[in-house]
Design a protein around this motif. Structure first.
Motif, PDB file in Angstrom:
ATOM      1  N   LYS A 174     -12.681   0.046 -63.121  1.00 46.22           N
ATOM      2  CA  LYS A 174     -13.134   1.419 -62.889  1.00 46.22           C
ATOM      3  C   LYS A 174     -14.651   1.469 -62.751  1.00 46.22           C
ATOM      4  O   LYS A 174     -15.195   2.172 -61.884  1.00 46.22           O
ATOM      5  CB  LYS A 174     -12.681   2.324 -64.032  1.00 46.22           C
ATOM      6  N   GLU A 175     -15.358   0.719 -63.588  1.00 50.60           N
ATOM      7  CA  GLU A 175     -16.815   0.675 -63.513  1.00 50.60           C
ATOM      8  C   GLU A 175     -17.272   0.016 -62.208  1.00 50.60           C
ATOM      9  O   GLU A 175     -18.230   0.468 -61.575  1.00 50.60           O
ATOM     10  CB  GLU A 175     -17.383  -0.087 -64.717  1.00 50.60           C
ATOM     11  N   ILE A 176     -16.577  -1.043 -61.804  1.00 51.91           N
ATOM     12  CA  ILE A 176     -16.916  -1.696 -60.538  1.00 51.91           C
ATOM     13  C   ILE A 176     -16.668  -0.754 -59.365  1.00 51.91           C
ATOM     14  O   ILE A 176     -17.486  -0.638 -58.450  1.00 51.91           O
ATOM     15  CB  ILE A 176     -16.111  -3.000 -60.366  1.00 51.91           C
ATOM     16  N   ARG A 177     -15.535  -0.032 -59.402  1.00 53.97           N
ATOM     17  CA  ARG A 177     -15.213   0.884 -58.327  1.00 53.97           C
ATOM     18  C   ARG A 177     -16.255   1.999 -58.198  1.00 53.97           C
ATOM     19  O   ARG A 177     -16.547   2.461 -57.087  1.00 53.97           O
ATOM     20  CB  ARG A 177     -13.821   1.487 -58.565  1.00 53.97           C
ATOM     21  N   SER A 178     -16.852   2.407 -59.302  1.00 50.96           N
ATOM     22  CA  SER A 178     -17.837   3.497 -59.256  1.00 50.96           C
ATOM     23  C   SER A 178     -19.080   3.111 -58.470  1.00 50.96           C
ATOM     24  O   SER A 178     -19.817   3.978 -57.992  1.00 50.96           O
ATOM     25  CB  SER A 178     -18.227   3.907 -60.681  1.00 50.96           C
ATOM     26  N   THR A 179     -19.326   1.807 -58.310  1.00 48.07           N
ATOM     27  CA  THR A 179     -20.498   1.349 -57.558  1.00 48.07           C
ATOM     28  C   THR A 179     -20.124   0.711 -56.218  1.00 48.07           C
ATOM     29  O   THR A 179     -20.991   0.359 -55.440  1.00 48.07           O
ATOM     30  CB  THR A 179     -21.304   0.322 -58.381  1.00 48.07           C
ATOM     31  N   ASN A 180     -18.822   0.542 -55.988  1.00 45.09           N
ATOM     32  CA  ASN A 180     -18.369  -0.099 -54.754  1.00 45.09           C
ATOM     33  C   ASN A 180     -17.071   0.566 -54.303  1.00 45.09           C
ATOM     34  O   ASN A 180     -15.999   0.263 -54.813  1.00 45.09           O
ATOM     35  CB  ASN A 180     -18.164  -1.602 -54.977  1.00 45.09           C
ATOM     36  N   GLU A 181     -17.168   1.486 -53.356  1.00 42.13           N
ATOM     37  CA  GLU A 181     -16.009   2.260 -52.924  1.00 42.13           C
ATOM     38  C   GLU A 181     -15.108   1.498 -51.954  1.00 42.13           C
ATOM     39  O   GLU A 181     -13.934   1.847 -51.796  1.00 42.13           O
ATOM     40  CB  GLU A 181     -16.475   3.562 -52.265  1.00 42.13           C
ATOM     41  N   SER A 182     -15.635   0.471 -51.300  1.00 37.07           N
ATOM     42  CA  SER A 182     -14.880  -0.180 -50.229  1.00 37.07           C
ATOM     43  C   SER A 182     -14.215  -1.490 -50.636  1.00 37.07           C
ATOM     44  O   SER A 182     -13.338  -1.986 -49.923  1.00 37.07           O
ATOM     45  CB  SER A 182     -15.803  -0.448 -49.034  1.00 37.07           C
ATOM     46  N   ALA A 183     -14.587  -2.060 -51.768  1.00 36.75           N
ATOM     47  CA  ALA A 183     -14.042  -3.365 -52.162  1.00 36.75           C
ATOM     48  C   ALA A 183     -12.538  -3.281 -52.412  1.00 36.75           C
ATOM     49  O   ALA A 183     -12.001  -2.248 -52.825  1.00 36.75           O
ATOM     50  CB  ALA A 183     -14.753  -3.872 -53.412  1.00 36.75           C
ATOM     51  N   GLU A 184     -11.875  -4.390 -52.174  1.00 33.85           N
ATOM     52  CA  GLU A 184     -10.461  -4.541 -52.505  1.00 33.85           C
ATOM     53  C   GLU A 184     -10.406  -5.035 -53.958  1.00 33.85           C
ATOM     54  O   GLU A 184     -10.837  -6.147 -54.256  1.00 33.85           O
ATOM     55  CB  GLU A 184      -9.813  -5.557 -51.561  1.00 33.85           C
ATOM     56  N   ILE A 185      -9.898  -4.199 -54.841  1.00 36.15           N
ATOM     57  CA  ILE A 185      -9.905  -4.524 -56.270  1.00 36.15           C
ATOM     58  C   ILE A 185      -8.475  -4.684 -56.771  1.00 36.15           C
ATOM     59  O   ILE A 185      -7.616  -3.830 -56.553  1.00 36.15           O
ATOM     60  CB  ILE A 185     -10.628  -3.430 -57.087  1.00 36.15           C
TER      61      ILE A 185
END
Length: 362
Positions: A239-250
């Protein structure tokens, strides 16, 4: 009625380096003995917390419903079923949030270390059972807590404790209470965001300190397009990673079903994928740019680093040649001695009195 009980060979899977570790305990044996001595009708059986399949194999003729909390548990039981040449169609596998039919008349529970998980088990039993349900719980006497009795009495009017046998005890629960409402989802605030997780998931009231330390020092680059949160828990790292990177495949992967169900409550955006598994078997070699992890080393009452060490091997296989693997660990575990056997570069990027964050590269 089933024929005379036969003996089965039950193995721990994977095979432990410590050969003294058994695939069952006296608490399992006491449960089985008590079930066999029951005079009541033995149909519609539910089994909880059968880690390697000791109860499942011995009671397979009753076509039990088996409640699975971990993918490693499911795989181990299936392997022991196969080795003992038992028809797997006799077993109904479900998760701890799922309804089961027909309604249970008998439930066997080996009480887990997490009493919140025990509470969720009883919640599921009471909502999926006949009025005359009988629940037989077992535990090793050294693990007894008065909270066990308190939780049991929240759900049942009659709570009877047995005498000790081989340092284990039973609780016999009867006469379930009606309309017992228990909130099985817990919430807490983290940096202004409400995080949710199901009862039994690690660290219920706050983000655990090791994960907090990792988040304070996590390094995510713009070129990290494919990211794995390994042993993802409630999903806070992703969730923290997604908040700074909207396009990455997580991708989020965890062995514990309730952890994955919790992460789905917290992060379910586009290009986010949740995996209930104990390995990276579904991913091809060199798939990820970045793998992050707070790997587990406690399994019920055991400390076992054999499982995280296998995850490190899988992380190495699935990491791109120019990718990196970042993890946090308790300092006393000394993971570096194992990591340097796999990775060309193992750097310490942060440490304090309790924890250390490593960055590993091929």
């Amino acid at each position: 009625m089933p024929s005379k009980q036969k003996e089965y060979k039950i193995n721990r899977i994977p095979e432990p380096k410590d050969q003294s570790l058994k695939a069952w305990s006296a608490a399992d044996e006491y449960l089985l003995s008590c079930f066999n001595d029951l005079k009541s009708e033995k149909n519609n059986l539910a089994i909880y917390n059968d880690r390697f399949g000791y109860l499942t194999c011995h009671l397979n003729e009753y076509s039990p419903t088996l409640i699975i909390t971990n993918k490693s548990q499911e795989k181990s039981i299936q392997e022991n079923i196969k080795k003992n040449k038992i028809g797997i169609d006799n077993i109904n596998f479900i998760n701890p949030l799922e309804e089961y039919k027909p309604k249970a008349n008998i439930a066997l529970i080996k009480i887990p270390k997490s009493l919140e998980l025990f509470k969720l088990f009883l919640y599921q039993v009471c909502n999926n059972s006949s009025d005359n349900i009988e629940v037989i719980c077992s535990f090793m006497t050294r693990h007894f807590s008065p909270q066990i009795l308190k939780i049991a009495s929240d759900f049942f009017n009659d709570v009877e404790q047995s005498k000790a046998k081989k340092k284990s005890r039973l609780l016999i629960l009867k006469n379930k209470k009606e309309n017992k409402i228990t909130d099985i989802i817990q919430s807490f605030d983290y940096k202004g965001n409400i995080m949710q997780q199901y009862a039994g998931v690690f660290s219920a009231k706050h983000i655990d300190y090791a994960t907090q330390f990792l988040l304070e020092h996590l390094e995510v680059k713009n070129v990290d397009n494919k990211i794995l949160d390994l042993a993802s828990g409630n999903g806070i790292i992703a969730k923290e990673i997604r908040s700074t990177n909207e396009s990455a495949e997580i991708h989020l992967l965890d062995d514990f079903y309730l952890a994955i169900a919790s992460s789905q409550l917290n992060i379910n955006s586009k290009n986010t994928f949740h995996h209930f598994n104990d390995s990276l078997e579904d991913f091809e070699d060199e798939y990820f740019d970045l793998i992050v992890s707070n790997p587990p080393f406690h399994f019920e009452y055991e400390i076992n680093i054999q499982i995280p060490l296998e995850l490190f091997k899988e992380a190495h296989r699935c990491l791109q040649s120019n990718g990196n693997f970042q993890l946090v660990a308790n300092k006393h575990l000394n993971y570096k001695t194992h990591l340097i056997r796999l990775f060309s570069i193992v750097e310490t990027i942060a440490e304090n009195d309790k924890f250390i964050v490593y960055q590993c590269k091929k």
